[in-house]
Design an enzyme around this catalytic site. Structure first.
Site, mmCIF file in Angstrom:
data_model
loop_
_atom_site.group_PDB
_atom_site.id
_atom_site.type_symbol
_atom_site.label_atom_id
_atom_site.label_comp_id
_atom_site.label_asym_id
_atom_site.label_seq_id
_atom_site.Cartn_x
_atom_site.Cartn_y
_atom_site.Cartn_z
ATOM 1 N N ASP A 1 0.855 -1.186 0.000
ATOM 2 C CA ASP A 1 0.000 0.000 0.000
ATOM 3 C C ASP A 1 0.892 1.238 0.000
ATOM 4 O O ASP A 1 2.093 1.146 0.281
ATOM 5 C CB ASP A 1 -0.896 -0.038 1.240
ATOM 6 N N ASP B 1 -6.421 -2.836 3.556
ATOM 7 C CA ASP B 1 -5.338 -3.724 3.124
ATOM 8 C C ASP B 1 -5.499 -5.139 3.671
ATOM 9 O O ASP B 1 -4.671 -6.006 3.372
ATOM 10 C CB ASP B 1 -3.984 -3.171 3.580
#
Length: 1107
Positions: free
Chosen positions: A341, A715
């Site tokens: 991410d 995530d």
């Protein structure tokens, strides 16, 4: 059960009519542990015997109680099996207790029991002194925005079959806005009522728990295949020996019937059948019963190294690295793809107001005059309500505010009004903002420091302090942000009665709704936006519109009607929002900096040298992500073939992929093939589900080990999809950490996790497996060769006690010492030569090929260990002329030669000797001789004659010189091929490990214990200017702000605490802006010969060409 943090007292009110009218309801007690004191033993044994190896040895134990089959005592199998079961049971019990303790830590109300549908009274000991306090819920870990609907005299009647609350004859829907989720904090109220809806097993925590996916390493999967091959090979050896027994009984067995008569019905075929099972017992060591326990101990030890590593400890947040699993350590040494991410993982997720554009003028660069000073930040001491942590560098913007520039004032007024931030003022003048996203918090804080202080809000008003004057704006409507609108608007009435709509959002969205008169200003602002985005800043456009009173009243009526519609409510509201958000007037744009974490560029550079491909999966705009890629060294100047796939339809995407590399086939495979050809991949505007799909795509087709790293709830799906998930404990809660396999606080620790701990764990595990199979195969194959010289009678070569203690005592600690402490090079050299990581990606240390090499080596060693002692003992006499060629002396000599050979082989495998390793190796040899002389003594024979028949063998055999000469000869012959092969291999075809170790030896020879520091050359790149909007947060508090639901009356207003400031109090004169500002703090206008000036810098490591 719903959990409320920061509570002081909870009172439960039971309703007797509920208890009498319904059957007794279950309590909120939940059970996540697998065992209890009564079920632990049977359930754990049942689970353990589901493993093939354990079930196999239980089957051997049954065979050993049959006298016609077994030639070994029962304890040779019982002792190892009981030890393995005990160690595994202790580990399972510990894991179960730890998981239960973790749940208790997460659940504050663990000792609190109620009935479902009871009423809670929640009291806090926190009293608020905030002006106009507004009660709301701050969600730390929750994902839905909720609020309370409550009264002082609440007497609910809840129908168990409907989702409505009936009160005073009216029905209220029980939707998500009325649900209090776990992990939230109630603000600005001392008490509230609540109704328990879901408790115990019906909580969201338990309903979503499900079965945890068990991740297995590639070595585990390979081990399963190899164990099946070992079973097949064991059956093959036993079949050969059984056939040999059949032929021996037919040809030679009749000569022994005089003193070994056969039982009735026993013939050669039946004897061969019994011999087959007898050899299954004798050769059982080829199937390693202690292998799994040893592997778990090694993994546990390597996990402790991660937990104890001080170099992965982040002191600012007091956060150490944590290995949340003990089964994936060696997989860390085989990573091929990293999926990361961006926000909060590569960046700090701490937003700072960096630059802005107001009415066509850009602010934020450091001026030349103040750049010469050491402290060139703006002084906000004139503002008593300013945040002391806020820093800004352009004094011209402060001057414009003090000179009462109307556009600048309108700009910051918009930032102070158009948001859903909650303000909390515990002490007079001490403001604390609760923002739903770091972006909003940064914008409101910027307006606060520049003189437009958001002070408080009520459901129908917003109070701000404008340049020392307190003003209250009537809040008429909030057009809240969502991922489709990508903008937020607010309609307010000023104290003068003027209606105005303020709007902020993505530049592309705002530009579509601007009035035609803003075309020139839009062009200038676009240039500024491109400059901001080119520096990796997150941009936002601001606009406003004055509203007509009559038109707004009509629009408000239609808005009320649409909000009460049951069908197509959202679409009708969107149409009304589109209608009023037209012909806006552009005010300017903001640029927020989300700084990179420390060490991110160096970490990515190191991982790239280790042949690890890094993909960034982010929800940000393409330009922002691309510029962050350059700033963190993911994208570099030498990457000339940078291309972008940005089609809006499947056909466009397929065409762009084919034009890039002329690929054929399905689009999914086209994307994967194209991406895998690239050194770096950045996926923009991806959803959490798409992140997981990208990971699954690589796992499915590339058959490579993947790692996903992130810090937020979006995530989690990606982290769970990858082979290894890493969570960063950052600004977005603990969801990613709780779902991960490993966690730490900073992205830079990833290189140490992989290049040091991961590589060492993989190297140690591979060495352990190779050596473990070698010593067990060598031990077992000696039995096989001996079968041809004992009439295939299933007689053992070694003493039964040696068979029992070989894996448990004599060879256990040395191999564990190697597997826990060995390292080819230290951590400094692991960073200096990241190419050392590549062999793990290629499975060079342990594979099927390495396993069969180990088996061939064991076959050769077993032949040496059997035939050399056999020939040395044949027709041999002692110095005094007595015969020593007896079975006991031969067994003692063979097992001593075996132990010395495998110990020397272990010494050749170890690269890093420590005091512990040395103690384990020498101590195991000393233990062998101590136990041997004790068991073969007269005293043990007198105590248990049947258990210790080798009386006096040790002292009578080991005092002969030819015995020690035989031990020396067998040891040399066993290790000679290994030493020869390694010498030739290093000279002719050295690996990267061999090269580094030779270089390390050379450095130590020159008394240079540390590697020379890498030479760094600073290079700059030319950055094209790009837009980079990233207004990324969930739907805001708009409904909560305008709902009119609050729990107590507003407090009396206090003084503003802001001194009136006019034109004459400035003390500063506007200065011209410099050519640019670099995030590194260096002036852009400092010219460098033959290097083009840019605002972003990166570094390239130049290695010494001598290596």
């Amino acid at each position: 059960m719903t959990f409320i943090t920061h509570m002081d007292l909870i009172i439960i009110l039971y309703f007797s009519h509920f208890l009498h009218s319904f059957k007794p309801l279950q309590t909120n007690a939940i059970k996540t542990s697998k065992y209890n004191p009564f079920t632990f033993l049977p359930l754990n044994l049942f689970e353990q015997f589901q493993r093939i190896a354990n079930a196999y040895f239980l089957f051997l134990l049954v065979l050993q109680v049959i006298p016609q089959i077994s030639s070994l005592s029962w304890f040779t199998t019982v002792v190892p099996l009981v030890l393995v079961l005990t160690v595994t049971a202790a580990k399972d019990a510990t894991d179960d207790i730890v998981s239960k303790c973790v749940l208790c830590t997460i659940s504050p109300l663990k000792n609190f029991t109620t009935w479902i549908l009871d009423v809670l009274v929640h009291k806090t000991n926190k009293k608020s002194t905030q002006r106009n306090p507004y009660s709301y819920i701050n969600y730390t870990h929750a994902c839905l925005n909720s609020s309370f609907h409550s009264e002082y005299n609440l007497k609910p009647a809840v129908s168990p079959l409907s989702r409505t609350l009936t009160y005073a004859g009216q029905k209220y829907p029980l939707d998500n806005e009325k649900i209090l989720l776990r992990g939230c904090t109630l603000r600005n109220t001392e008490w509230c009522f609540g109704l328990v809806l879901f408790a115990g097993p019906e909580t969201k925590l338990m309903q979503n728990s499900g079965k945890t996916t068990f991740k297995r390493t590639s070595i585990d999967r390979l081990m399963n295949v190899l164990v099946l091959c070992i079973f097949g090979f064991l059956a093959f050896m036993c079949t050969i020996l059984a056939i040999g027994n059949c032929f021996w009984e037919m040809n030679e067995g009749s000569q022994f019937m005089v003193f070994l008569p056969r039982q009735d019905g026993n013939n050669a075929a039946f004897s061969a059948f019994l011999t087959f099972w007898s050899y299954v017992i004798i050769l059982n060591t080829v199937v390693p019963i202690s292998l799994y326990v040893s592997v778990e101990i090694i993994r546990l030890g390597n996990s402790f190294y991660i937990d104890w590593d001080r170099k992965m400890y982040f002191s600012r947040y007091n956060t150490p690295a944590e290995a949340r699993t003990t089964t994936l350590n060696e997989e860390l040494g085989q990573i091929k793809y990293i999926f990361s991410d961006k926000t909060g993982t590569l960046t700090q997720n701490v937003m700072t107001f960096n630059k802005c554009s107001i009415n066509g003028k850009s602010y934020g660069e450091i001026q030349k005059f103040y750049l010469q000073l050491r402290n060139y930040t703006v002084d906000f001491s004139f503002n008593p309500l300013a945040d002391p942590r806020f820093m800004f560098h352009d004094h011209a913007l402060v001057e414009a505010v003090k000179l009462e520039d109307p556009e600048v004032h309108a700009f910051f007024r918009l930032l102070a009004l158009c948001h859903t931030v909650m303000a909390e003022e515990k002490k007079e003048g001490e403001l604390f903002y609760q923002a739903q996203s770091p972006d909003e918090g940064a914008l409101v804080t910027a307006a606060r420091n520049f003189g437009f202080v958001f002070r408080s809000r009520t459901p129908d008003s917003v109070s701000i302090v404008e340049m020392g004057e307190e003003r209250s704006y009537e809040l008429l409507a909030i057009l809240d942000f969502n991922n489709v609108r990508k903008r937020m608007s607010i309609i307010v009435r000023s104290p003068e009665g003027k209606l105005c709509l303020y709007c902020k959002g993505a530049d592309t969205i705002i530009y579509e709704r601007l009035h035609q008169s803003c075309s020139k200003l839009m062009d200038v602002t676009t240039e500024h936006l491109n400059e901001f985005a080119g520096e990796g800043l997150r941009t936002l456009a601001l606009a406003y519109k004055n509203l007509d009173e009559e038109y707004f009243n009509q629009w408000k009526q239609r808005h009320h009607e649409a909000s009460t519609e049951l069908d197509n409510q959202e679409s009708k509201l969107d149409e009304l929002y589109e209608e009023i958000e037209k012909d806006l007037l552009l005010l300017g744009a903001t640029a927020i900096e989300d700084k990179l974490q420390d060490g991110v560029p160096q970490t990515i550079e190191q991982l790239s040298k280790a042949n690890i491909k890094i993909w960034v999966l982010t929800g940000d705009k393409q330009e922002t992500a691309e510029n962050i890629g350059y700033s963190c060294n993911l994208l570099r100047e030498e990457m000339n073939d940078v291309f972008i796939v940005s089609g809006n339809s499947p056909e466009d995407v397929r065409q762009e992929l084919r034009s890039a590399y002329a690929l054929e086939g399905s689009m999914e495979l086209e994307f994967l093939r194209t991406a895998c050809m690239c050194k770096a991949v950045i996926c923009c505007r991806v959803t959490p589900l798409q992140k997981a799909q990208v990971v699954e795509l690589v796992k499915k087709y590339k058959q490579a080990v993947t790692l996903a790293i992130g810090d937020g709830a979006n995530d989690v799906s990606m982290i769970k999809a990858a082979h290894i998930g890493v969570g960063i404990s950052g600004q977005e809660g603990m969801q990613a950490v709780l779902s991960s396999d490993y966690s730490f606080a900073q992205f830079r620790f990833l290189q140490r996790l992989l290049l040091v701990h991961g590589r060492w764990s993989y190297l140690r595990m591979c060495k352990f497996l190779r050596y473990f199979f070698y010593k067990n195969f060598t031990f077992t194959f000696v039995h096989f060769w001996y079968g041809f010289f004992c009439g295939f009678s299933a007689q053992t070569v070694y003493d039964e006690w040696f068979i029992t203690l070989y894996n448990l005592v004599y060879t256990a600690l040395p191999v564990l010492g190697m597997s826990l402490f060995d390292q080819d090079v230290n951590d400094v050299w692991s960073f200096q030569y990241p190419q050392l990581y590549i062999p793990g990606q290629l499975n060079l240390y342990f594979s099927k090929k390495a396993f069969f090499k180990c088996a061939l080596h064991s076959c050769y060693s077993s032949m040496v260990l059997f035939f050399i002692p056999y020939a040395a003992m044949h027709n041999t006499v002692r110095d005094d002329g007595k015969d020593v060629a007896d079975y006991q002396s031969f067994a003692l000599l063979t097992q001593t030669c075996l132990l010395f050979a495998v110990t020397i082989q272990l010494g050749l495998e170890m690269s890093y000797w420590t005091a512990v390793n040395t103690f384990f190796v020498l101590g195991s040899l000393a233990m062998y001789f101590a136990v041997t002389f004790t068991m073969y003594s007269n005293g043990m024979f007198l105590i248990l004659p049947s258990a210790f028949p080798f009386i006096g063998t040790a002292r009578n055999s080991l005092n002969q010189p030819n015995m020690w000469l035989t031990i020396l000869l067998t040891s040399i012959l066993c290790v000679l091929p290994v030493v020869t092969y390694r010498f030739l291999f290093i000279q002719l075809c050295p690996t990267i490990n061999d090269k580094v170790r030779m270089d390390l030896l050379y450095q130590f020879t020159l008394h240079q214990h540390l590697p020379p520091p890498p030479l760094r050359t600073r290079i700059r790149r030319t950055s094209s200017r790009r837009s980079g909007y990233a207004f990324s947060h969930a739907q805001g508090y708009g409904d909560l702000v305008t709902s009119g639901r609050f729990l107590r009356r507003p407090a009396l207003s206090g003084s503003s605490g802001f001194a009136n400031i006019g034109r004459t109090t400035t003390g500063f004169s506007p200065m011209g802006r410099s050519a640019g500002y670099s995030p590194t703090g260096r002036p852009q206008n400092a010219k460098v010969p033959d290097v083009e000036v840019t605002s972003l810098q990166m570094y390239r490591t130049v290695r010494d060409p001598a290596f």
